[in-house]
Design an enzyme around this catalytic site. Structure first.
Site, PDB file in Angstrom:
ATOM      1  N   GLU A 105       9.780  -3.839  10.114  1.00 35.83           N
ATOM      2  CA  GLU A 105      10.177  -2.541   9.548  1.00 35.83           C
ATOM      3  C   GLU A 105      10.743  -1.628  10.630  1.00 35.83           C
ATOM      4  O   GLU A 105      10.114  -1.438  11.683  1.00 35.83           O
ATOM      5  CB  GLU A 105       8.951  -1.891   8.875  1.00 35.83           C
ATOM      6  CG  GLU A 105       9.271  -0.553   8.251  1.00 35.83           C
ATOM      7  CD  GLU A 105       8.204  -0.056   7.270  1.00 35.83           C
ATOM      8  OE1 GLU A 105       7.240  -0.797   6.973  1.00 35.83           O
ATOM      9  OE2 GLU A 105       8.345   1.087   6.808  1.00 35.83           O
ATOM     10  N   GLU A 161      -0.978  -5.320   8.982  1.00 32.23           N
ATOM     11  CA  GLU A 161      -0.064  -4.658   9.903  1.00 32.23           C
ATOM     12  C   GLU A 161      -0.531  -4.752  11.362  1.00 32.23           C
ATOM     13  O   GLU A 161      -1.728  -4.667  11.639  1.00 32.23           O
ATOM     14  CB  GLU A 161       0.046  -3.164   9.534  1.00 32.23           C
ATOM     15  CG  GLU A 161       0.653  -2.934   8.162  1.00 32.23           C
ATOM     16  CD  GLU A 161       0.868  -1.457   7.853  1.00 32.23           C
ATOM     17  OE1 GLU A 161       0.660  -0.607   8.750  1.00 32.23           O
ATOM     18  OE2 GLU A 161       1.242  -1.164   6.711  1.00 32.23           O
ATOM     19  N   ASP A 186       0.838  -1.204   0.000  1.00 31.24           N
ATOM     20  CA  ASP A 186       0.000   0.000   0.000  1.00 31.24           C
ATOM     21  C   ASP A 186       0.874   1.257   0.000  1.00 31.24           C
ATOM     22  O   ASP A 186       0.359   2.382  -0.067  1.00 31.24           O
ATOM     23  CB  ASP A 186      -1.018  -0.001   1.141  1.00 31.24           C
ATOM     24  CG  ASP A 186      -0.378  -0.064   2.515  1.00 31.24           C
ATOM     25  OD1 ASP A 186       0.859  -0.155   2.600  1.00 31.24           O
ATOM     26  OD2 ASP A 186      -1.132  -0.027   3.505  1.00 31.24           O
ATOM     27  N   SER A 187       2.197   1.058   0.003  1.00 35.37           N
ATOM     28  CA  SER A 187       3.115   2.177  -0.259  1.00 35.37           C
ATOM     29  C   SER A 187       2.813   2.794  -1.616  1.00 35.37           C
ATOM     30  O   SER A 187       3.269   3.904  -1.903  1.00 35.37           O
ATOM     31  CB  SER A 187       4.575   1.705  -0.209  1.00 35.37           C
ATOM     32  OG  SER A 187       4.769   0.584  -1.044  1.00 35.37           O
TER      33      SER A 187
HETATM   34  O1  KIV Z   1       3.613  -1.100   1.588  1.00 37.65           O
HETATM   35  C1  KIV Z   1       4.809  -1.427   1.570  1.00 37.65           C
HETATM   36  O2  KIV Z   1       5.558  -1.121   0.639  1.00 37.65           O
HETATM   37  C2  KIV Z   1       5.346  -2.183   2.675  1.00 37.65           C
HETATM   38  C3  KIV Z   1       6.830  -2.320   2.759  1.00 37.65           C
HETATM   39  C4  KIV Z   1       7.411  -1.080   3.295  1.00 37.65           C
HETATM   40  C5  KIV Z   1       7.251  -3.509   3.509  1.00 37.65           C
HETATM   41  O3  KIV Z   1       4.612  -2.630   3.514  1.00 37.65           O
END
Ligand code: KIV
Length: 270
Positions: free
Chosen positions: A187, A120, A50-51
């Site tokens: 993380e 998460e 979701d980044s």
């Molecule tokens: O959404 C993402 O890219 C992530 C990574 C930072 C592990 O969860």
């Protein structure tokens, strides 16, 4: 290994790689073209993170990303991928209300082409993980700096620095493993704590800003290609810096994770 000899990754083979001490290589991926490049370069795990809210949409957090958007990008990645294991992030708000909501959301991402979903946090998420795993949906957990909780955590800060916080992370990690999580992203935490977690847990842990003492590594694709605007976190290495194509940069990342030269604890660790 040639493409003819290579087989699509399965959970069984991921576990075998971990048992054999092979490092696992993960990168974020949001579309079919990059999925093809990553897959051909030998990346094991393609994370539809979701980044994408920050990287593709230019937002300042991952919170506004929707389940529809995640399903769309998961479909794109699945179309470009042949051998990798595709993991899709459950976005903020798509698993927080009830276990039933989490099951529906996860099913949506699995139908879009994910092999595994990621969520998460610890504590309240353990029963959610158990429900998904019971229903045949493999789960990757995510502890440490959990970006969907960035406002509650007080910003993008290293987690687990004091004894209480470290003890909480250890407890959360153990509960998630007991609930059936097959993989876990760690993380932004001290390298020593991440290594301790890896030594005490039977599943592979994949670090981002968590040092070299874990089973695998992940970076945000655009960060490691050096095309993220603004400041990048200290744990990132720009694999395009030596030139060549995007494929060359990804192959350098794969090689560096496999041979343990990335991350360098002095440069990229906490
Ligand atoms: O959404 C993402 O890219 C992530 C990574 C930072 C592990 O969860």
């Amino acid at each position: 290994m040639t493409a003819a000899e290579r087989k699509p990754l399965t959970l069984h083979r991921l576990r075998a790689m971990h048992a054999a001490g092979d490092k696992l290589v993960m990168l974020t991926c949001y579309d079919a073209s990059f999925a093809r490049v990553l897959d051909e370069a030998g990346v094991d795990l393609l994370l539809v993170g979701d980044s994408l809210g920050m990287v593709l949409q230019g937002r300042d957090s991952t919170l506004p990303v929707t389940l529809d958007e995640m399903a769309y990008h998961t479909q794109c990645v699945a179309r470009g991928n042949r051998f990798g294991w595709v993991i899709a992030d459950l976005p903020f708000g798509a698993y927080h209300a009830t276990v039933a909501q989490a099951v529906d959301s996860a099913a949506r991402l699995m139908q879009a082409g994910a092999h595994m979903v990621k969520l998460e946090g610890g504590g309240w998420t353990a029963p959610v993980v158990a429900a998904l795993v019971e229903r045949g949906m493999p789960v990757c957990a995510h502890l440490g700096l959990t970006p969907q909780s960035v406002h509650a955590l007080g910003g993008w800060r290293v987690q687990g620095r004091d004894d209480d916080a470290a003890a909480r992370l250890k407890r959360d990690a153990r509960e998630l493993v007991d609930a059936g999580a097959a993989l876990m992203v760690l993380e932004l935490m001290p390298s020593a704590l991440a290594a301790e977690l890896q030594a005490s847990l039977p599943i592979p842990l994949v670090g981002i800003g968590a040092g070299p003492g874990v089973a695998g590594q992940v970076l945000v694709l655009h960060d490691m290609l050096g095309i993220t605007g603004g400041r990048v976190p200290r744990f990132v290495r720009n694999f395009m810096a030596d030139g060549g194509s995007v494929g060359d940069a990804v192959r350098r990342y794969v090689a560096a994770v496999r041979d343990g030269s990335f991350p360098d604890p002095m440069l990229h660790g906490y």
